[in-house]
Design a protein around this motif. Structure first.
Motif, PDB file in Angstrom:
ATOM      1  N   GLU A  73       0.797  -1.237   0.000  1.00  0.00           N
ATOM      2  CA  GLU A  73       0.000   0.000   0.000  1.00  0.00           C
ATOM      3  C   GLU A  73       0.825   1.280   0.000  1.00  0.00           C
ATOM      4  N   LYS A  74       1.875   1.284   0.804  1.00  0.00           N
ATOM      5  CA  LYS A  74       2.624   2.542   0.958  1.00  0.00           C
ATOM      6  C   LYS A  74       3.360   2.916  -0.328  1.00  0.00           C
ATOM      7  N   TYR A  75       3.414   1.996  -1.294  1.00  0.00           N
ATOM      8  CA  TYR A  75       4.034   2.291  -2.584  1.00  0.00           C
ATOM      9  C   TYR A  75       2.996   2.499  -3.688  1.00  0.00           C
ATOM     10  N   VAL A  76       1.796   2.909  -3.314  1.00  0.00           N
ATOM     11  CA  VAL A  76       0.755   3.083  -4.332  1.00  0.00           C
ATOM     12  C   VAL A  76       1.144   4.174  -5.337  1.00  0.00           C
ATOM     13  N   ARG A  77       1.786   5.230  -4.885  1.00  0.00           N
ATOM     14  CA  ARG A  77       2.241   6.290  -5.800  1.00  0.00           C
ATOM     15  C   ARG A  77       3.247   5.732  -6.796  1.00  0.00           C
ATOM     16  N   GLU A  78       4.222   4.987  -6.285  1.00  0.00           N
ATOM     17  CA  GLU A  78       5.263   4.434  -7.142  1.00  0.00           C
ATOM     18  C   GLU A  78       4.668   3.437  -8.150  1.00  0.00           C
ATOM     19  N   ASP A 165      -9.498  -1.351  -9.236  1.00  0.00           N
ATOM     20  CA  ASP A 165     -10.887  -1.302  -9.691  1.00  0.00           C
ATOM     21  C   ASP A 165     -10.889  -0.664 -11.079  1.00  0.00           C
ATOM     22  N   SER A 166     -10.994  -1.504 -12.123  1.00  0.00           N
ATOM     23  CA  SER A 166     -10.862  -0.981 -13.493  1.00  0.00           C
ATOM     24  C   SER A 166     -12.078  -0.167 -13.913  1.00  0.00           C
ATOM     25  N   ALA A 167     -13.220  -0.395 -13.263  1.00  0.00           N
ATOM     26  CA  ALA A 167     -14.423   0.369 -13.624  1.00  0.00           C
ATOM     27  C   ALA A 167     -14.261   1.836 -13.240  1.00  0.00           C
ATOM     28  N   ARG A 168     -13.520   2.080 -12.160  1.00  0.00           N
ATOM     29  CA  ARG A 168     -13.380   3.458 -11.646  1.00  0.00           C
ATOM     30  C   ARG A 168     -11.932   3.929 -11.609  1.00  0.00           C
ATOM     31  N   GLN A 169     -11.017   3.091 -12.115  1.00  0.00           N
ATOM     32  CA  GLN A 169      -9.593   3.431 -12.098  1.00  0.00           C
ATOM     33  C   GLN A 169      -9.146   3.879 -10.705  1.00  0.00           C
ATOM     34  N   GLU A 170      -9.406   3.003  -9.750  1.00  0.00           N
ATOM     35  CA  GLU A 170      -9.050   3.294  -8.363  1.00  0.00           C
ATOM     36  C   GLU A 170      -8.344   2.104  -7.725  1.00  0.00           C
ATOM     37  N   HIS A 172      -7.687   0.010  -4.143  1.00  0.00           N
ATOM     38  CA  HIS A 172      -8.260  -0.238  -2.822  1.00  0.00           C
ATOM     39  C   HIS A 172      -7.334  -1.130  -2.000  1.00  0.00           C
ATOM     40  N   ALA A 173      -7.296  -0.863  -0.711  1.00  0.00           N
ATOM     41  CA  ALA A 173      -6.589  -1.720   0.240  1.00  0.00           C
ATOM     42  C   ALA A 173      -7.360  -3.031   0.410  1.00  0.00           C
ATOM     43  N   ILE A 174      -6.694  -3.992   1.062  1.00  0.00           N
ATOM     44  CA  ILE A 174      -7.368  -5.242   1.424  1.00  0.00           C
ATOM     45  C   ILE A 174      -7.959  -5.063   2.820  1.00  0.00           C
ATOM     46  N   GLY A 175      -9.163  -5.568   3.003  1.00  0.00           N
ATOM     47  CA  GLY A 175      -9.881  -5.378   4.260  1.00  0.00           C
ATOM     48  C   GLY A 175      -9.802  -6.586   5.183  1.00  0.00           C
ATOM     49  N   ARG A 176     -10.767  -6.673   6.014  1.00  0.00           N
ATOM     50  CA  ARG A 176     -10.772  -7.656   7.095  1.00  0.00           C
ATOM     51  C   ARG A 176     -10.960  -9.097   6.594  1.00  0.00           C
ATOM     52  N   LEU A 177     -10.529 -10.010   7.425  1.00  0.00           N
ATOM     53  CA  LEU A 177     -10.749 -11.438   7.192  1.00  0.00           C
ATOM     54  C   LEU A 177     -12.244 -11.729   7.277  1.00  0.00           C
ATOM     55  N   ILE A 178     -12.804 -12.410   6.253  1.00  0.00           N
ATOM     56  CA  ILE A 178     -14.240 -12.704   6.317  1.00  0.00           C
ATOM     57  C   ILE A 178     -14.534 -14.204   6.354  1.00  0.00           C
ATOM     58  N   GLY A 179     -13.502 -15.042   6.209  1.00  0.00           N
ATOM     59  CA  GLY A 179     -13.784 -16.479   6.285  1.00  0.00           C
ATOM     60  C   GLY A 179     -12.566 -17.322   5.965  1.00  0.00           C
ATOM     61  N   LYS A 180     -12.595 -18.545   6.433  1.00  0.00           N
ATOM     62  CA  LYS A 180     -11.550 -19.518   6.128  1.00  0.00           C
ATOM     63  C   LYS A 180     -12.001 -20.346   4.929  1.00  0.00           C
ATOM     64  N   ALA A 181     -11.105 -20.512   3.958  1.00  0.00           N
ATOM     65  CA  ALA A 181     -11.437 -21.324   2.790  1.00  0.00           C
ATOM     66  C   ALA A 181     -11.475 -22.800   3.154  1.00  0.00           C
ATOM     67  N   PHE A 182     -12.279 -23.558   2.419  1.00  0.00           N
ATOM     68  CA  PHE A 182     -12.484 -24.991   2.656  1.00  0.00           C
ATOM     69  C   PHE A 182     -13.015 -25.225   4.069  1.00  0.00           C
TER      70      PHE A 182
ATOM     71  N   TYR B 171     -10.272 -15.806   3.125  1.00  0.00           N
ATOM     72  CA  TYR B 171     -10.916 -14.784   2.300  1.00  0.00           C
ATOM     73  C   TYR B 171     -10.875 -13.441   3.021  1.00  0.00           C
ATOM     74  N   HIS B 172     -10.605 -12.388   2.260  1.00  0.00           N
ATOM     75  CA  HIS B 172     -10.596 -11.037   2.822  1.00  0.00           C
ATOM     76  C   HIS B 172     -11.537 -10.127   2.037  1.00  0.00           C
ATOM     77  N   ALA B 173     -12.156  -9.210   2.761  1.00  0.00           N
ATOM     78  CA  ALA B 173     -12.962  -8.167   2.135  1.00  0.00           C
ATOM     79  C   ALA B 173     -12.048  -7.153   1.448  1.00  0.00           C
ATOM     80  N   ILE B 174     -12.644  -6.294   0.644  1.00  0.00           N
ATOM     81  CA  ILE B 174     -11.910  -5.170   0.034  1.00  0.00           C
ATOM     82  C   ILE B 174     -12.009  -3.980   0.984  1.00  0.00           C
ATOM     83  N   GLY B 175     -10.911  -3.282   1.136  1.00  0.00           N
ATOM     84  CA  GLY B 175     -10.843  -2.172   2.081  1.00  0.00           C
ATOM     85  C   GLY B 175     -11.006  -0.809   1.432  1.00  0.00           C
ATOM     86  N   ARG B 176     -10.474   0.166   2.117  1.00  0.00           N
ATOM     87  CA  ARG B 176     -10.686   1.571   1.733  1.00  0.00           C
ATOM     88  C   ARG B 176      -9.970   1.947   0.432  1.00  0.00           C
ATOM     89  N   LEU B 177     -10.475   2.993  -0.177  1.00  0.00           N
ATOM     90  CA  LEU B 177      -9.832   3.610  -1.351  1.00  0.00           C
ATOM     91  C   LEU B 177      -8.492   4.189  -0.929  1.00  0.00           C
TER      92      LEU B 177
END
Lengths: 190, 190
Positions: A73-78, A165-170, A172-182, B171-177
């Motif tokens: 994330e901290k290299y999003v500009r680069e 996000d190609s629809a909006r050219q933005e 996004h960070a990755i958010g919270r854990l929502i589940g374990k696979a399998f 699995y992870h959710a998508i986070g902030r812009l």
């Protein structure tokens, strides 16, 4: 009710990766791409799609090698910068303040500041249309020690990759854990 | 300092998509996949990698069509389930409580409850090794009206897709812009 948006290259979500290559004179280049993904388990392979005019395209054809680097994330500009200018005219590593380090496995540089790199030799390439898909065999995955958990495997919360996000050219960070696979779906197995 | 993890199929991040197909008798099936991505702009194409024993593999070969469906966070259980069992033995749509609806464009079902679907006809396929990569030409993208913004384009915060961490099977959710593409890096252009 679904509404048609027509034939377009929309998908949720695209990764953000940076492709590292050398040109024939050994000059390093780095290019950001979102059309990339793992495509085979054995041999372990990753695919990246590029247009022919790209500097990285020629570099891969000439060196038969590339790296796939995951920016934090901290290299999003680069990362954004590396997708905006061509390595034909610019030393993109220098302009972005990033450090190319040659991979031990292949003739391609990684981005030293980024936490994860896949060292790839060109395995196959496919002409699909306006884009060519380069399939690289993954010879090694190297990860910064600082993003490894106590079990020796990387942790999402330390790598902090981001998506496109190609629809909006933005980005996004990755958010919270929502589940374990399998596991999350087990209760539906009845 | 980077540490080698060996040759493995690690990437940040993988999408979570659900592939919709019919078998030769018109029975719908849905299978979750993480090895998928856009691979060409013209024709607009999406690639999905599958192993030969998969029921979905045979369905695609026989029908020459598939859909790529994007589940929302609230369907993480269903999506996980669709990756755990085979459609050879189970009516996965029924077991997951999901609704197959035939695409108008191709001979494949979409998952009615999921907000985004790409209707694809099989364009090319490549034998890479243990996996075959199916490249689908995207004939249409259809999106639930409820996830469209005022400008008629989908919004990430309404679709709420999620990603797969293959290192930890989570699995992870998508986070902030965190930035605008083709903009965040402008200041480095000098």
């Amino acid at each position: 009710m679904k509404q048609s948006l027509g034939a377009r290259t929309l998908l949720y979500t695209h990764p953000v990766v940076v492709i590292g290559t050398y040109d024939r004179d050994g000059r390093p280049n780095a290019m950001t791409a979102a059309w990339a993904g793992i495509c085979c388990s054995s041999p372990p392979c990753v695919a990246v799609s590029l247009q022919r005019p790209r500097h990285t395209y020629r570099n891969i054809v000439e060196t038969q090698a590339f790296t796939v680097n995951i920016p934090s994330e901290k290299y999003v500009r680069e990362a954004d910068f590396l997708g905006m200018v061509s390595g034909k005219d610019t030393d993109k590593f220098a302009a972005a303040g990033l450090t190319p380090v040659k991979s031990a496995e292949v003739n391609a540089p990684c981005v030293d500041e980024f936490p994860v790199v896949l060292d790839c030799r060109l395995f196959q390439s496919f002409e699909l249309g306006l884009h060519t898909q380069f399939v690289g065999e993954i010879l090694d995955v190297r990860v910064e020690e600082s993003v490894l958990g106590p079990d020796g495997m990387p942790e999402m919360g330390r790598i902090r990759p981001f998506i496109y996000d190609s629809a909006r050219q933005e980005y996004h960070a990755i958010g919270r854990l929502i589940g374990k696979a399998f596991s999350a779906g087990k209760e539906l197995k009845g």
